[in-house]
Design an enzyme around this catalytic site. Sequence first.
Site, PDB file in Angstrom:
ATOM      1  CE  LYS A   1      -4.082  -2.024   0.192  1.00 47.38           C
ATOM      2  NZ  LYS A   1      -4.026  -3.491   0.093  1.00 47.38           N
TER       3      LYS A   1
HETATM    4  C1  PLP Z   1      -5.511  -4.213   0.614  1.00 43.38           C
HETATM    5  C2  PLP Z   1      -6.950  -3.999   0.621  1.00 43.38           C
HETATM    6  C3  PLP Z   1      -7.764  -4.433   1.674  1.00 43.38           C
HETATM    7  C4  PLP Z   1      -7.264  -5.317   2.780  1.00 43.38           C
HETATM    8  O1  PLP Z   1      -6.245  -4.764   3.498  1.00 43.38           O
HETATM    9  P1  PLP Z   1      -5.492  -5.657   4.601  1.00 43.38           P
HETATM   10  O2  PLP Z   1      -4.778  -4.622   5.400  1.00 43.38           O
HETATM   11  O3  PLP Z   1      -4.574  -6.578   3.855  1.00 43.38           O
HETATM   12  O4  PLP Z   1      -6.512  -6.382   5.383  1.00 43.38           O
HETATM   13  C5  PLP Z   1      -9.103  -4.110   1.662  1.00 43.38           C
HETATM   14  N1  PLP Z   1      -9.643  -3.416   0.653  1.00 43.38           N
HETATM   15  C6  PLP Z   1      -8.905  -2.989  -0.394  1.00 43.38           C
HETATM   16  C7  PLP Z   1      -9.571  -2.196  -1.476  1.00 43.38           C
HETATM   17  C8  PLP Z   1      -7.542  -3.289  -0.460  1.00 43.38           C
HETATM   18  O5  PLP Z   1      -6.826  -2.903  -1.513  1.00 43.38           O
END
Ligand code: PLP
Length: 378
Positions: free
Chosen positions: A177
Amino acid sequence: MLLVSSAIVGEGEAAALADVIASGWLTMGDRVKQFEDAFAEMHGAADCVGVNSCTAALHLILHALGIGPGDEVLVPSLTFVATANAVLYVGAKPVFADIESLEAPLMSIAEADALCTPRTRAVILVHFAGYLADRDAWQAFARRRNLLLIEDAAHAPGLKEVGTYGEAAAFSFYGNKNMTMGEGGAVIARNPQVLQKIRQARGHGMTSGTHQRLNSRTPTYDVTMLGFNYRLDEMHAAVGLVQLSHLQDWNARRMHLANAYRRLMTLQCPEIFVPFNEGWRSAHHIMPVLLPEGSDRQAVVDHLRANEIQTTIHYTPVHALTLYRGLYPQLTLARTEAFARRELTLPLHPLMTDETVSRVVTALASSIRGETRARDAA
Ligand SMILES: *Cc1c(COP(=O)(O)O)cnc(C)c1O
């Protein structure tokens, strides 16, 4: 290999981790609080709750808002599976709405409206690729239909509008992210009582945390709800604090690179369709493009890989995943499926330069031209 995303970590994070170890206090301490304060401030919020993932954040939000069995929640299918999974966790039903268009591949309000039933309680918006959904329009829709508005803001940390759409927003600090803790997440909620409920549910539903008990004269606690263990620890929070200090610069760098991509693609491979436009508010989490209709995506992926460029796909629609196929065997979403069939995600991260963007576009252009020649010859 040029990767689609790349975590940027170094001496700052290493030093912050060493400090945590030296302090001997490993979870639910000052750094978690500091991170929560700093993250809330960046988004113009009074407070926020740090958790161990965005998935936990989404679950806690739905739980705290009292969404459960018999309720329906509108979600896009062009998202990561966790958006819909969180709805299943609370026993409610995810209802998938198609995207607006290939140009604006965010959940369509008209589609969402058509799917409303007396059981519809909430809608989870996803700022796909970092591009912000239309706040005024969604707020008007939520008011008219009397729905709770929730943001899955995993792609859009650092934009001040995020977290202000409705009841609450969930953030991810997973390794790919815009900022990362390896694993981590956060919740911003408008109503302080909802946020308090989320804070309590994060730690087993206990009425006080370890740190609070240490600092207060009443060492007991009570449990007044069925909670979870979704806590953030001090190591993750310490890394998050360092990452957060870079987030605005990194997002600005992402915007610069995304705009460089757009300009070069217009010149070198106009057959490639780039969703959204340059002026759209975005945290530029990823760089999605659409290959020409009918092109062999695997051949393009292979060509780029041979040029040491990784690509990925965002996303296989959630309703097309085996688990959800089983739950929704009849469902088709024409625009979501058309988008997903042609989509390719190009590398985008702040370590890239204008030269790396140019290298990707050149490789993509040569691949598309090779494709076209192969098809013309056939
Ligand atoms: C990465 C992501 C998640 C989940 O995030 P985690 O921290 O891995 O649980 C949820 N929604 C979207 C749109 C994502 O890209």
